[in-house]
Structure formats: C-alpha cells, structure tokens
Design a protein around this motif. Structure first.
Motif, PDB file in Angstrom:
ATOM      1  N   GLU A   1       0.852  -1.281   0.083  1.00  0.00           N
ATOM      2  CA  GLU A   1      -0.080  -0.079   0.030  1.00  0.00           C
ATOM      3  C   GLU A   1       0.784   1.177   0.095  1.00  0.00           C
ATOM      4  O   GLU A   1       1.733   1.523   1.080  1.00  0.00           O
ATOM      5  CB  GLU A   1      -0.817  -0.141   1.362  1.00  0.00           C
ATOM      6  N   VAL A   2       0.623   2.063  -1.034  1.00  0.00           N
ATOM      7  CA  VAL A   2       1.347   3.263  -1.054  1.00  0.00           C
ATOM      8  C   VAL A   2       0.793   4.308  -0.150  1.00  0.00           C
ATOM      9  O   VAL A   2      -0.510   4.549  -0.378  1.00  0.00           O
ATOM     10  CB  VAL A   2       1.355   3.879  -2.477  1.00  0.00           C
ATOM     11  N   ILE A   3       1.491   4.562   0.898  1.00  0.00           N
ATOM     12  CA  ILE A   3       1.006   5.648   1.740  1.00  0.00           C
ATOM     13  C   ILE A   3       1.545   6.759   1.799  1.00  0.00           C
ATOM     14  O   ILE A   3       0.665   7.756   2.749  1.00  0.00           O
ATOM     15  CB  ILE A   3       1.233   4.958   3.376  1.00  0.00           C
ATOM     16  N   ALA A   4       2.190   7.285   1.196  1.00  0.00           N
ATOM     17  CA  ALA A   4       2.616   8.699   0.849  1.00  0.00           C
ATOM     18  C   ALA A   4       3.384   8.825  -0.521  1.00  0.00           C
ATOM     19  O   ALA A   4       4.307   7.793  -0.904  1.00  0.00           O
ATOM     20  CB  ALA A   4       3.642   9.125   1.978  1.00  0.00           C
ATOM     21  N   MET A   5       2.898   9.748  -1.202  1.00  0.00           N
ATOM     22  CA  MET A   5       3.399  10.386  -2.536  1.00  0.00           C
ATOM     23  C   MET A   5       3.500  11.796  -2.657  1.00  0.00           C
ATOM     24  O   MET A   5       2.220  12.101  -2.744  1.00  0.00           O
ATOM     25  CB  MET A   5       2.973   9.500  -3.665  1.00  0.00           C
ATOM     26  N   MET A   6       4.429  12.449  -2.598  1.00  0.00           N
ATOM     27  CA  MET A   6       4.371  13.745  -2.677  1.00  0.00           C
ATOM     28  C   MET A   6       5.597  14.208  -3.930  1.00  0.00           C
ATOM     29  O   MET A   6       6.458  13.589  -4.155  1.00  0.00           O
ATOM     30  CB  MET A   6       4.860  14.356  -1.434  1.00  0.00           C
ATOM     31  N   THR A   7       4.923  15.231  -4.658  1.00  0.00           N
ATOM     32  CA  THR A   7       5.804  15.902  -5.858  1.00  0.00           C
ATOM     33  C   THR A   7       6.322  16.822  -5.452  1.00  0.00           C
ATOM     34  O   THR A   7       6.427  17.625  -4.558  1.00  0.00           O
ATOM     35  CB  THR A   7       4.674  16.172  -6.972  1.00  0.00           C
ATOM     36  N   TYR A   8       7.511  17.327  -6.124  1.00  0.00           N
ATOM     37  CA  TYR A   8       8.544  18.334  -6.154  1.00  0.00           C
ATOM     38  C   TYR A   8       7.218  19.721  -6.022  1.00  0.00           C
ATOM     39  O   TYR A   8       7.753  20.714  -5.200  1.00  0.00           O
ATOM     40  CB  TYR A   8       9.344  18.705  -7.066  1.00  0.00           C
ATOM     41  N   GLY A   9       6.313  19.685  -7.086  1.00  0.00           N
ATOM     42  CA  GLY A   9       5.509  20.783  -6.942  1.00  0.00           C
ATOM     43  C   GLY A   9       4.691  21.082  -5.742  1.00  0.00           C
ATOM     44  O   GLY A   9       4.148  22.279  -5.662  1.00  0.00           O
ATOM     45  N   GLU A  10       4.669  20.035  -5.085  1.00  0.00           N
ATOM     46  CA  GLU A  10       3.679  20.213  -3.849  1.00  0.00           C
ATOM     47  C   GLU A  10       4.400  20.699  -2.482  1.00  0.00           C
ATOM     48  O   GLU A  10       3.954  20.675  -1.431  1.00  0.00           O
ATOM     49  CB  GLU A  10       2.999  18.882  -3.598  1.00  0.00           C
ATOM     50  N   THR A  11       5.867  21.100  -2.851  1.00  0.00           N
ATOM     51  CA  THR A  11       6.714  21.120  -1.711  1.00  0.00           C
ATOM     52  C   THR A  11       7.161  22.711  -1.762  1.00  0.00           C
ATOM     53  O   THR A  11       6.991  23.495  -2.742  1.00  0.00           O
ATOM     54  CB  THR A  11       8.265  20.586  -1.460  1.00  0.00           C
ATOM     55  N   PRO A  12       7.606  23.299  -0.629  1.00  0.00           N
ATOM     56  CA  PRO A  12       8.309  24.454  -0.844  1.00  0.00           C
ATOM     57  C   PRO A  12       9.426  25.025  -1.807  1.00  0.00           C
ATOM     58  O   PRO A  12       9.833  25.889  -2.349  1.00  0.00           O
ATOM     59  CB  PRO A  12       8.827  24.922   0.691  1.00  0.00           C
ATOM     60  N   MET A  13      10.140  23.800  -2.260  1.00  0.00           N
ATOM     61  CA  MET A  13      11.148  23.772  -3.329  1.00  0.00           C
ATOM     62  C   MET A  13      10.502  23.914  -4.433  1.00  0.00           C
ATOM     63  O   MET A  13      11.337  24.102  -5.651  1.00  0.00           O
ATOM     64  CB  MET A  13      11.932  22.279  -3.193  1.00  0.00           C
ATOM     65  N   ALA A  14       9.251  24.116  -4.929  1.00  0.00           N
ATOM     66  CA  ALA A  14       8.795  24.181  -6.063  1.00  0.00           C
ATOM     67  C   ALA A  14       9.264  25.270  -6.926  1.00  0.00           C
ATOM     68  O   ALA A  14       9.512  25.230  -8.244  1.00  0.00           O
ATOM     69  CB  ALA A  14       7.215  24.337  -5.992  1.00  0.00           C
ATOM     70  N   GLU A  15       9.415  26.476  -6.250  1.00  0.00           N
ATOM     71  CA  GLU A  15       9.938  27.640  -6.814  1.00  0.00           C
ATOM     72  C   GLU A  15      11.305  27.594  -7.455  1.00  0.00           C
ATOM     73  O   GLU A  15      11.833  28.013  -8.379  1.00  0.00           O
ATOM     74  CB  GLU A  15      10.044  28.891  -5.994  1.00  0.00           C
ATOM     75  N   GLN A  16      11.980  26.564  -6.757  1.00  0.00           N
ATOM     76  CA  GLN A  16      13.364  26.358  -7.115  1.00  0.00           C
ATOM     77  C   GLN A  16      13.731  25.011  -8.146  1.00  0.00           C
ATOM     78  O   GLN A  16      14.845  24.710  -8.431  1.00  0.00           O
ATOM     79  CB  GLN A  16      14.626  26.145  -5.833  1.00  0.00           C
ATOM     80  N   THR A  17      12.515  24.600  -8.280  1.00  0.00           N
ATOM     81  CA  THR A  17      12.379  23.181  -9.329  1.00  0.00           C
ATOM     82  C   THR A  17      11.807  23.540 -10.684  1.00  0.00           C
ATOM     83  O   THR A  17      11.045  24.597 -10.804  1.00  0.00           O
ATOM     84  CB  THR A  17      11.670  22.223  -8.710  1.00  0.00           C
ATOM     85  N   SER A  18      12.574  23.040 -11.814  1.00  0.00           N
ATOM     86  CA  SER A  18      12.134  23.260 -12.855  1.00  0.00           C
ATOM     87  C   SER A  18      10.765  23.080 -13.203  1.00  0.00           C
ATOM     88  O   SER A  18      10.366  21.904 -12.798  1.00  0.00           O
ATOM     89  CB  SER A  18      12.909  22.668 -13.907  1.00  0.00           C
ATOM     90  N   PRO A  19       9.977  23.729 -13.793  1.00  0.00           N
ATOM     91  CA  PRO A  19       8.390  23.500 -14.058  1.00  0.00           C
ATOM     92  C   PRO A  19       8.190  22.094 -14.544  1.00  0.00           C
ATOM     93  O   PRO A  19       7.130  21.305 -13.898  1.00  0.00           O
ATOM     94  CB  PRO A  19       7.615  24.406 -14.775  1.00  0.00           C
ATOM     95  N   ASP A  20       9.150  21.498 -15.196  1.00  0.00           N
ATOM     96  CA  ASP A  20       8.753  20.218 -15.999  1.00  0.00           C
ATOM     97  C   ASP A  20       9.007  19.247 -15.102  1.00  0.00           C
ATOM     98  O   ASP A  20       8.884  18.002 -15.347  1.00  0.00           O
ATOM     99  CB  ASP A  20       9.400  20.094 -17.214  1.00  0.00           C
ATOM    100  N   PHE A  21       9.566  19.315 -13.928  1.00  0.00           N
ATOM    101  CA  PHE A  21       9.858  18.446 -12.823  1.00  0.00           C
ATOM    102  C   PHE A  21       8.980  18.476 -11.606  1.00  0.00           C
ATOM    103  O   PHE A  21       9.046  17.726 -10.756  1.00  0.00           O
ATOM    104  CB  PHE A  21      11.204  18.466 -12.230  1.00  0.00           C
TER     105      PHE A  21
END
Length: 141
Positions: free
Chosen positions: A27-47
């Motif tokens: 059972e996958v109990i957690a899955m978070m994307t880069y875009g859902e984190t405070p790092m989103a602004e420092q992360t390329s939009p395609d990631f």
C-alpha cells in the motif's frame, strides 16, 4: 532502529511504486511531488510532477523512494532489494510479477539453500533477489 531501502528513480518513481504495490500486495501511503513542496519555486516546472518522496508498506516493512533530479540520477548498482518469502508459490508469483519487462539475472529455482531463489532487474532498473528459505530439515524437492 529501522533499516529501510530508499530507491532512486529517473523520473519513474510514481509508476514504479504503483507497480510494486500491485506486485507485492503493498500500500502506497505517501507520495509527494516536487511541485507540492516549498522547493517548487527552485524546481524546473517540467519536474513539478516528479516524486520527491514515496513510501509504501508491505506488511510491516517499508519501501521508500524518489525521483532524483536529472543531474543527480545514477543507475542502481552494488545492491539488491531482497525479499524473503515463506512459500515457494508466492516467491514464484512475486518473481514473475517483478520480472515483467525486466531482465532476469538468475531464473527462480530451487537451490541448495532455498526452496526458491532468483535474481532480476525490474523495468525501472532496480535489482531484486527473491529468496524462499529452506528449513534446516528440508531436503531438495
């Protein structure tokens, strides 16, 4: 203390964990994307849709992983994720499931130490060993 494998992927973490949940009855109990984190602004939009952290439970054991940023990804080498499975039939089922679109390094078979043992690299380039221990009093089948 816990000792948990943490797997690195080249943009395929979500697909891998979805696949592993099916293969391992997990059972996958957690899955978070880069875009859902405070790092989103420092992360390329395609990631933004890539996974920064995934966690799956298989029974009482945890498997974790993430997509490595492209400039940090390295293919897995020097280890295998080892699954100890009690019944030969279940070992064969899991081996066949994980081997789908992967590469079998050692077909699953009876060995002098195991009722079943096999090695593979799955379609996501993760190496696995499947082992079904032989009881001390077992004889070869």
């Amino acid at each position: 203390m816990q000792l948990n494998p943490y797997l690195g992927f080249n943009g395929q973490c979500k697909a891998a964990f979805t696949f592993y949940a099916t293969c391992l009855d997990g059972e996958v109990i957690a899955m978070m994307t880069y875009g859902e984190t405070p790092m989103a602004e420092q992360t390329s939009p395609d990631f933004h849709d890539k996974i920064i952290h995934a966690r799956m439970m298989v029974g009482d054991k945890m498997l974790m992983g993430a997509d490595s940023p492209p400039d940090h990804y390295e293919p897995a080498k020097g280890f295998h994720v080892m699954l100890g499975i009690d019944e030969p039939e279940e070992a064969e089922r899991v081996f066949a499931a994980l081997a789908e679109n992967g590469t079998i390094q050692m077909p699953i078979a009876e060995t002098f130490w195991a009722k079943r043992f096999g090695m593979l690299v799955d379609q996501f380039n993760i190496p696995w060993m499947i082992n079904c221990e032989r009881d001390r009093n077992d004889t070869l089948e």
